[in-house]
Write a protein that holds these residues in place. Sequence first.
Motif, short mmCIF file in Angstrom:
data_model
loop_
_atom_site.label_atom_id
_atom_site.label_comp_id
_atom_site.label_asym_id
_atom_site.label_seq_id
_atom_site.Cartn_x
_atom_site.Cartn_y
_atom_site.Cartn_z
N ASN A 150 -57.11 159.95 125.12
CA ASN A 150 -58.15 160.18 124.11
C ASN A 150 -58.88 158.89 123.74
O ASN A 150 -58.98 158.50 122.59
CB ASN A 150 -57.56 160.85 122.86
CG ASN A 150 -58.65 161.31 121.90
OD1 ASN A 150 -59.77 161.57 122.31
ND2 ASN A 150 -58.32 161.38 120.63
N TRP A 151 -59.42 158.22 124.78
CA TRP A 151 -60.25 157.05 124.53
C TRP A 151 -61.37 156.97 125.56
O TRP A 151 -61.34 157.63 126.58
CB TRP A 151 -59.44 155.76 124.46
CG TRP A 151 -58.55 155.43 125.63
CD1 TRP A 151 -58.76 155.69 126.95
CD2 TRP A 151 -57.31 154.73 125.57
NE1 TRP A 151 -57.74 155.19 127.71
CE2 TRP A 151 -56.83 154.60 126.90
CE3 TRP A 151 -56.56 154.18 124.54
CZ2 TRP A 151 -55.64 153.95 127.20
CZ3 TRP A 151 -55.37 153.54 124.85
CH2 TRP A 151 -54.92 153.44 126.16
N ARG A 152 -62.37 156.17 125.22
CA ARG A 152 -63.57 156.03 126.06
C ARG A 152 -63.83 154.56 126.35
O ARG A 152 -63.44 153.70 125.57
CB ARG A 152 -64.80 156.61 125.34
CG ARG A 152 -64.70 158.07 125.05
CD ARG A 152 -65.79 158.50 124.08
NE ARG A 152 -65.62 159.89 123.69
CZ ARG A 152 -66.35 160.89 124.14
NH1 ARG A 152 -67.33 160.68 124.98
NH2 ARG A 152 -66.11 162.13 123.74
N VAL A 153 -64.56 154.33 127.43
CA VAL A 153 -64.99 152.97 127.75
C VAL A 153 -66.35 153.05 128.44
O VAL A 153 -66.66 154.04 129.11
CB VAL A 153 -63.94 152.23 128.63
CG1 VAL A 153 -63.91 152.78 130.05
CG2 VAL A 153 -64.18 150.73 128.64
N ARG A 154 -67.13 152.02 128.24
CA ARG A 154 -68.42 151.89 128.93
C ARG A 154 -68.27 150.78 129.96
O ARG A 154 -67.74 149.71 129.66
CB ARG A 154 -69.51 151.52 127.92
CG ARG A 154 -70.90 151.38 128.55
CD ARG A 154 -71.94 150.93 127.56
NE ARG A 154 -72.09 151.85 126.45
CZ ARG A 154 -71.82 151.54 125.18
NH1 ARG A 154 -71.40 150.35 124.85
NH2 ARG A 154 -71.99 152.43 124.23
N VAL A 155 -68.75 151.03 131.18
CA VAL A 155 -68.66 150.05 132.27
C VAL A 155 -70.07 149.74 132.75
O VAL A 155 -70.85 150.65 133.04
CB VAL A 155 -67.81 150.58 133.44
CG1 VAL A 155 -67.71 149.53 134.54
CG2 VAL A 155 -66.43 151.01 132.97
N ARG A 156 -70.37 148.44 132.83
CA ARG A 156 -71.70 148.01 133.30
C ARG A 156 -71.52 147.07 134.49
O ARG A 156 -70.69 146.17 134.46
CB ARG A 156 -72.42 147.28 132.17
CG ARG A 156 -73.79 146.76 132.56
CD ARG A 156 -74.51 146.15 131.39
NE ARG A 156 -73.81 144.96 130.91
CZ ARG A 156 -74.28 144.16 129.96
NH1 ARG A 156 -75.42 144.43 129.37
NH2 ARG A 156 -73.60 143.10 129.59
N ALA A 157 -72.33 147.31 135.53
CA ALA A 157 -72.33 146.43 136.70
C ALA A 157 -73.77 146.15 137.08
O ALA A 157 -74.59 147.08 137.17
CB ALA A 157 -71.59 147.07 137.86
N LEU A 206 -56.25 150.04 123.81
CA LEU A 206 -57.09 150.13 125.00
C LEU A 206 -57.48 148.75 125.50
O LEU A 206 -57.40 148.46 126.70
CB LEU A 206 -58.34 150.95 124.70
CG LEU A 206 -59.42 151.00 125.80
CD1 LEU A 206 -58.85 151.52 127.12
CD2 LEU A 206 -60.60 151.84 125.35
N GLU A 207 -57.87 147.88 124.60
CA GLU A 207 -58.28 146.53 125.00
C GLU A 207 -57.12 145.79 125.66
O GLU A 207 -57.30 145.10 126.67
CB GLU A 207 -58.80 145.77 123.78
CG GLU A 207 -59.57 144.51 124.14
CD GLU A 207 -60.32 143.95 122.95
OE1 GLU A 207 -61.25 143.18 123.20
OE2 GLU A 207 -59.98 144.24 121.80
N ALA A 208 -55.92 145.94 125.11
CA ALA A 208 -54.73 145.31 125.70
C ALA A 208 -54.44 145.88 127.09
O ALA A 208 -54.11 145.14 128.03
CB ALA A 208 -53.52 145.50 124.79
N ALA A 209 -54.60 147.20 127.25
CA ALA A 209 -54.36 147.84 128.56
C ALA A 209 -55.39 147.37 129.58
O ALA A 209 -55.05 147.11 130.75
CB ALA A 209 -54.40 149.35 128.41
N LEU A 210 -56.65 147.22 129.17
CA LEU A 210 -57.69 146.74 130.08
C LEU A 210 -57.44 145.29 130.47
O LEU A 210 -57.60 144.91 131.64
CB LEU A 210 -59.06 146.86 129.41
CG LEU A 210 -59.59 148.29 129.22
CD1 LEU A 210 -60.79 148.29 128.27
CD2 LEU A 210 -59.96 148.91 130.56
N GLN A 211 -57.02 144.47 129.51
CA GLN A 211 -56.73 143.07 129.79
C GLN A 211 -55.55 142.94 130.75
O GLN A 211 -55.57 142.11 131.66
CB GLN A 211 -56.45 142.32 128.48
CG GLN A 211 -56.63 140.83 128.56
CD GLN A 211 -58.03 140.41 128.98
OE1 GLN A 211 -59.02 140.97 128.53
NE2 GLN A 211 -58.12 139.44 129.86
#
Length: 200
Positions: free
Chosen positions: A90-97, A8-13
């Motif tokens: 099947n993964w989650r992420v938190r987004v803050r703005a 997931l981190e690689a995909a986000l990057q």
Amino acid sequence: MTQKLDTLEAALQAAFGDTLKSTVRALGEITLTVPAAAYAATMLRLRGDPTLKFEQLIDLCGVDYSDYKNQPWDGPRYAVVSHLLSVTHNWRVRVRAFAPDDDLPALPSVNEIWSSANWFEREAFDLYGIIFEGHLDLRRILTDYGFIGHPMRKDFPVTGNVEMRYDAEKKRVIYQPVTVEPREVVPRVVREDNYGGLTH
């Protein structure tokens, strides 16, 4: 779990590169901090990009960072935090703005991306005063129509500003200043030396 977070981190990057303010990985979760100007585009890409595919917005809330962890906070005061779920991956992420203006906190609405954002954004508006630009029905959802202020802000008075009661003479509901008397919040055991026949 670690391998999934690595993927997931690689995909986000790969999807966002340096456009994110920060990516924090802690306690088995990833939190992205997104610049306010890129918030709407980032959320749209998180949903639409097939390598990410966050189909569901699980939660969205406001946060007042003033006096965060009982320490002075250096930065914008209000933020919107969202929790997203990808059923496909099947993964989650938190987004803050963070809203750039503390006097009039505003961020774009994501209601067009996830319809579940509707009431969440209304709640954040009602309780924190965060404006969601483009929301088609941004009005209070938990407090009364005549309510003054935003009760989850840390500077909101504990007793509130006004109270509502039915006036039998006027035969209608009226608003008046709060009449709650402050009370002693220290337990009797602590404030009375001889409580219950005990002596110190």
